[in-house]
Structure formats: C-alpha cells, structure tokens
Enzyme design. Structure first.
Site, mmCIF file in Angstrom:
data_model
loop_
_atom_site.group_PDB
_atom_site.id
_atom_site.type_symbol
_atom_site.label_atom_id
_atom_site.label_comp_id
_atom_site.label_asym_id
_atom_site.label_seq_id
_atom_site.Cartn_x
_atom_site.Cartn_y
_atom_site.Cartn_z
ATOM 1 N N CYS A 90 18.986 6.744 -37.140
ATOM 2 C CA CYS A 90 19.024 5.354 -36.652
ATOM 3 C C CYS A 90 20.256 5.067 -35.791
ATOM 4 O O CYS A 90 20.328 4.020 -35.152
ATOM 5 C CB CYS A 90 18.948 4.376 -37.815
ATOM 6 N N HIS A 146 21.410 -2.553 -35.733
ATOM 7 C CA HIS A 146 20.210 -1.794 -36.102
ATOM 8 C C HIS A 146 19.390 -2.671 -37.037
ATOM 9 O O HIS A 146 19.922 -3.264 -37.977
ATOM 10 C CB HIS A 146 20.632 -0.489 -36.790
ATOM 11 N N ASN A 168 11.892 -1.432 -39.256
ATOM 12 C CA ASN A 168 12.956 -0.503 -38.858
ATOM 13 C C ASN A 168 12.364 0.583 -37.956
ATOM 14 O O ASN A 168 11.590 1.420 -38.414
ATOM 15 C CB ASN A 168 13.554 0.109 -40.133
HETATM 16 N N1 COA Z 1 6.960 -4.243 -53.407
HETATM 17 C C1 COA Z 1 7.147 -4.800 -54.616
HETATM 18 N N2 COA Z 1 8.073 -4.378 -55.478
HETATM 19 C C2 COA Z 1 8.845 -3.342 -55.105
HETATM 20 C C3 COA Z 1 8.696 -2.712 -53.862
HETATM 21 C C4 COA Z 1 7.704 -3.208 -52.996
HETATM 22 N N3 COA Z 1 7.476 -2.683 -51.776
HETATM 23 N N4 COA Z 1 9.602 -1.720 -53.764
HETATM 24 C C5 COA Z 1 10.289 -1.722 -54.902
HETATM 25 N N5 COA Z 1 9.840 -2.696 -55.732
HETATM 26 C C6 COA Z 1 10.309 -3.062 -57.056
HETATM 27 C C7 COA Z 1 11.075 -1.946 -57.718
HETATM 28 O O1 COA Z 1 10.212 -1.055 -58.377
HETATM 29 C C8 COA Z 1 11.955 -2.710 -58.674
HETATM 30 O O2 COA Z 1 11.195 -3.067 -59.811
HETATM 31 P P1 COA Z 1 11.852 -3.014 -61.277
HETATM 32 O O3 COA Z 1 12.944 -4.043 -61.235
HETATM 33 O O4 COA Z 1 10.697 -3.378 -62.134
HETATM 34 O O5 COA Z 1 12.337 -1.616 -61.449
HETATM 35 C C9 COA Z 1 12.270 -3.991 -57.938
HETATM 36 O O6 COA Z 1 11.242 -4.130 -56.944
HETATM 37 C C10 COA Z 1 13.634 -3.997 -57.277
HETATM 38 O O7 COA Z 1 13.777 -2.782 -56.553
HETATM 39 P P2 COA Z 1 15.085 -2.435 -55.750
HETATM 40 O O8 COA Z 1 14.941 -1.072 -55.185
HETATM 41 O O9 COA Z 1 16.290 -2.720 -56.597
HETATM 42 O O10 COA Z 1 14.991 -3.525 -54.600
HETATM 43 P P3 COA Z 1 16.040 -3.864 -53.499
HETATM 44 O O11 COA Z 1 16.327 -5.292 -53.518
HETATM 45 O O12 COA Z 1 17.200 -2.912 -53.507
HETATM 46 O O13 COA Z 1 15.215 -3.581 -52.168
HETATM 47 C C11 COA Z 1 14.997 -1.974 -50.406
HETATM 48 C C12 COA Z 1 14.756 -2.280 -51.871
HETATM 49 C C13 COA Z 1 14.442 -0.604 -50.088
HETATM 50 C C14 COA Z 1 14.285 -3.032 -49.580
HETATM 51 C C15 COA Z 1 16.528 -2.044 -50.130
HETATM 52 O O14 COA Z 1 17.213 -1.253 -51.065
HETATM 53 C C16 COA Z 1 16.881 -1.582 -48.761
HETATM 54 O O15 COA Z 1 16.505 -2.176 -47.769
HETATM 55 N N6 COA Z 1 17.682 -0.497 -48.646
HETATM 56 C C17 COA Z 1 18.083 0.034 -47.381
HETATM 57 C C18 COA Z 1 16.974 0.807 -46.789
HETATM 58 C C19 COA Z 1 17.199 1.126 -45.347
HETATM 59 O O16 COA Z 1 17.646 0.298 -44.604
HETATM 60 N N7 COA Z 1 16.871 2.354 -44.958
HETATM 61 C C20 COA Z 1 16.961 2.800 -43.631
HETATM 62 C C21 COA Z 1 18.384 2.924 -43.188
HETATM 63 S S1 COA Z 1 18.484 3.342 -41.504
#
Ligand code: COA
Length: 331
Positions: A115, A255, A285
């Site tokens: 990215c 980004h 993204n």
């Molecule tokens: N829909 C519904 N629920 C979801 C889900 C989805 N698509 N994905 C995960 N969950 C659930 C999880 O299982 C978890 O449930 P639990 O509490 O029962 O275990 C809960 O939602 C919270 O998950 P968590 O991973 O803590 O959520 P988050 O707030 O951290 O959001 C991302 C997850 C991936 C959106 C976030 O971590 C993120 O954006 N990270 C950066 C990713 C990124 O930018 N990558 C590319 C970089 S270039």
C-alpha cells in the site's frame, strides 16, 4: 548546481465498473452493512470483471494522466508501477502498460511496497529527474486485490477493492512540487499482512490452494495499531525534510484503508477532517492505487488548488510506510 524541482504535471485514475456493496456481502458472509460502516467507513468497492487485470486499470489511468499533462506517451522516459497484483509473475505490469500506451522510449519496472507503492514510486521517480537522468516519469499505483482476496473470509473480504491511479512527474517551478519525502520499512512485521503461497517459498500446489494460502492473510488489530502510529510519524519526518510543520498542510491525502485509521492519523497531526481527502467509503482499500485515486479526486473536484501543501501518506504490508509533501502547482 541548483537542484531541480520535480512536480506532478498530470494525474488520472480509473476504477472498474463492477461494484460490490456491503449489502451484497451480507448475502455471502456473516457480516452487516452496519458493522462494516462503523468499523471501517467502507460502503462499497469496485472490482475487476472476469478477464480484466491490473494492467488494464493501469493503462486507463495512465492514458488519463497523459491527457491531463498534455504530453504524448513517447515523451515518457520511465514507467514505475507499484503493485502486488501483477497480471502474471512476469512480464511486469509496467512493461504491459508501456506496450499498451506505446511509450516506446520508456524503461519500465514494477515496485513492491504494497500500500506504500505509490509514495515509494514518487520518491524513486523524482530521484531520477532530480539527478538529471530522466525528464518525465510515469508513476502508477494499480491493484486488482479482489483476485487475491478470500471472499469467504469476513476479516479481509470487507476491506479491499480494485483500481488504479497515475501521475506524470517532471520538472516544475522552483519552490513547488515535491518538497519532502520519507520512506521506511520493518520486515519484522512481514507476517502481519501477507499472501503466503505462490512465490518461491511456497509455490502453488493443490495443497496450498486447498489451505487457501494464495489469499491475503492479515492480523487486523496489529495492522491497525501500526498504521495509526506510523502515519503521523512519517508525515512529520517528510515535513521536517521539507522544512515545514503540520500547520502548513492544506490537505492530507492518506492511504484509504479504514476511516478510523484516517481519523486517528489526522487527530495526531492536529488536522481537522475537512482538510483530509477521504473516499474509502466508495472504493475500500485499493492498496497502491488509493492515494493517487484520492489525489485525483481532490484535484478534479476543485478542492486542491495551486499553492496548496499536500501531504500524501501510505502504509502497508512489508511492513512499509512513506510520505510525500507536495506544494501543488500544475502548469
Ligand atoms: N463482520 C462482522 N463482524 C466481524 C467482522 C465482519 N466483517 N469481522 C470481524 N468481526 C467480529 C470479530 O469476530 C469480533 O467478534 P468477537 O468480539 O465476537 O470476537 C468483533 O467483530 C471485533 O473484531 P475486531 O477484529 O476486534 O474488530 P476491529 O474493530 O479491530 O476491526 C478491522 C477489524 C479489520 C476492520 C480493523 O482491525 C482494521 O481495519 N485493521 C486494519 C486493516 C488494514 O487496514 N489493513 C490493510 C493495511 S494496508
């Protein structure tokens, strides 16, 4: 000898027509529009059609950038494409684009910084011009992430989209153009975001396919923490390099990974959200393509004007990160 000033002479972007909304995803994976919007800000993403590949998107964006710059493809000396989703292992996307646009005088190569690919590309391309080696460099960020996304994995399927953005670099008026850059990497965090199979370590086999190792794997929470920390740091380093501070920034063009990451970065830099270009809601993204697509929209919409100081900032797999400070002036 006086250093050459290098700026963006033209910019263009392209996203494929097909759209997948959060409501479409609700039908195939255990997720909701509400969850995705609240946690990421994403509402929909564009994805390539069957048979469409990264070089097709890159070519369209390049053609638009050439038109915007008012120059012909023969004037391009070098093509750099930031991508992790090339049409094939080789030839490079850059060579495919060179042929498509008939940039017969250009050298061409791809650059892998995930990215951060576009900001790495700007730093690389502008160095050739500053050194006097080349006059015009085409820098493209282009991805078809939908092809390496596991559409049954709700952790990643909600995040990614496809698209391309391109910029033509060339000499510009003194005091304008690229004023500062910063780039960094931390290979120790490589496991946080990767496609494990399909390379020389784990060539594609029936087993790697059945284990779904040819798709993107991510530790979302760790990547989130890394992103929030590194975005402010790299922008500040690039600003220092430009002898400016965050107060001088007219627009941050980050980004587009996640709305919450963008908001945290803006807050750390002390920038209100009306000075941040955001389009993650429409495209998700798009990795190396996200910054040039957002920049193109910021300019074409009339928001970014000549004389504005723009801070571009990227972060991603590798881990990699980078920022570019530009005093905008388009001839
Ligand atoms: N829909 C519904 N629920 C979801 C889900 C989805 N698509 N994905 C995960 N969950 C659930 C999880 O299982 C978890 O449930 P639990 O509490 O029962 O275990 C809960 O939602 C919270 O998950 P968590 O991973 O803590 O959520 P988050 O707030 O951290 O959001 C991302 C997850 C991936 C959106 C976030 O971590 C993120 O954006 N990270 C950066 C990713 C990124 O930018 N990558 C590319 C970089 S270039």
């Amino acid at each position: 000898m006086k250093e050459r000033s290098v700026g963006i002479l033209g910019i263009g972007s392209y996203v494929p027509e097909k759209i997948i909304t959060n409501f479409d995803l609700e039908k195939t994976i255990d997720t909701t529009d509400k969850w995705i919007v609240e946690r990421t800000g994403i509402r929909e993403r564009h994805v390539v059609a069957e048979g469409e590949a990264t070089s097709d998107l890159a070519t369209r964006a390049a053609e638009r950038a050439l038109l915007d710059a008012g120059i012909s493809a023969e004037e391009i000396d070098l093509i750099i494409v930031g991508t992790v989703t090339p049409d094939m292992q080789f030839p490079s996307v850059a060579c495919l684009v060179q042929n498509n646009i008939k940039a017969v005088n250009a050298a061409a190569f791809d650059l892998t910084a995930v990215c951060s690919g576009f900001v790495y590309g700007l730093a690389t391309g502008s160095s050739f011009i500053k050194a006097g080696t080349y006059k015009k460099v085409l820098v493209i960020g282009a991805e078809s992430l939908s092809k390496i996304t596991d559409w049954s994995d709700r952790n990643t399927a909600i995040l990614f989209g496809d698209g391309a953005g391109a910029a033509i670099l060339g000499e510009t008026d003194a005091g304008y153009g690229i004023l500062g850059i910063d780039m960094g990497a931390d290979g120790n965090g490589g496991d946080l975001l990767r496609v494990p199979a399909g390379g020389s370590r784990l060539p594609t086999t029936e087993e790697t396919i059945s284990q779904r190792l040819h798709y993107t794997q991510m530790d979302g929470n760790e990547v989130f923490k890394f992103a929030v920390k590194v975005m402010g740091e790299t922008v500040n380093k690039a600003l220092e390099n430009a002898k400016l501070t965050a107060k001088d920034v007219t627009y941050l063009v980050p980004h587009q990974a996640n709305m919450r990451i963008i908001q945290s970065a803006a807050k750390r830099l002390g920038l209100p959200m009306d000075r941040v270009v955001v389009n993650v809601d429409k495209y998700g993204n798009t990795s190396a393509a996200s910054i040039p697509i957002a920049l193109d929209e910021g300019i074409k919409s009339g928001r970014i004007k000549n004389g504005d100081v723009i801070a571009l900032v990227g972060f991603g797999g590798g881990l990699t990160w980078g920022a570019t400070i530009i005093k905008w002036s388009k001839p």
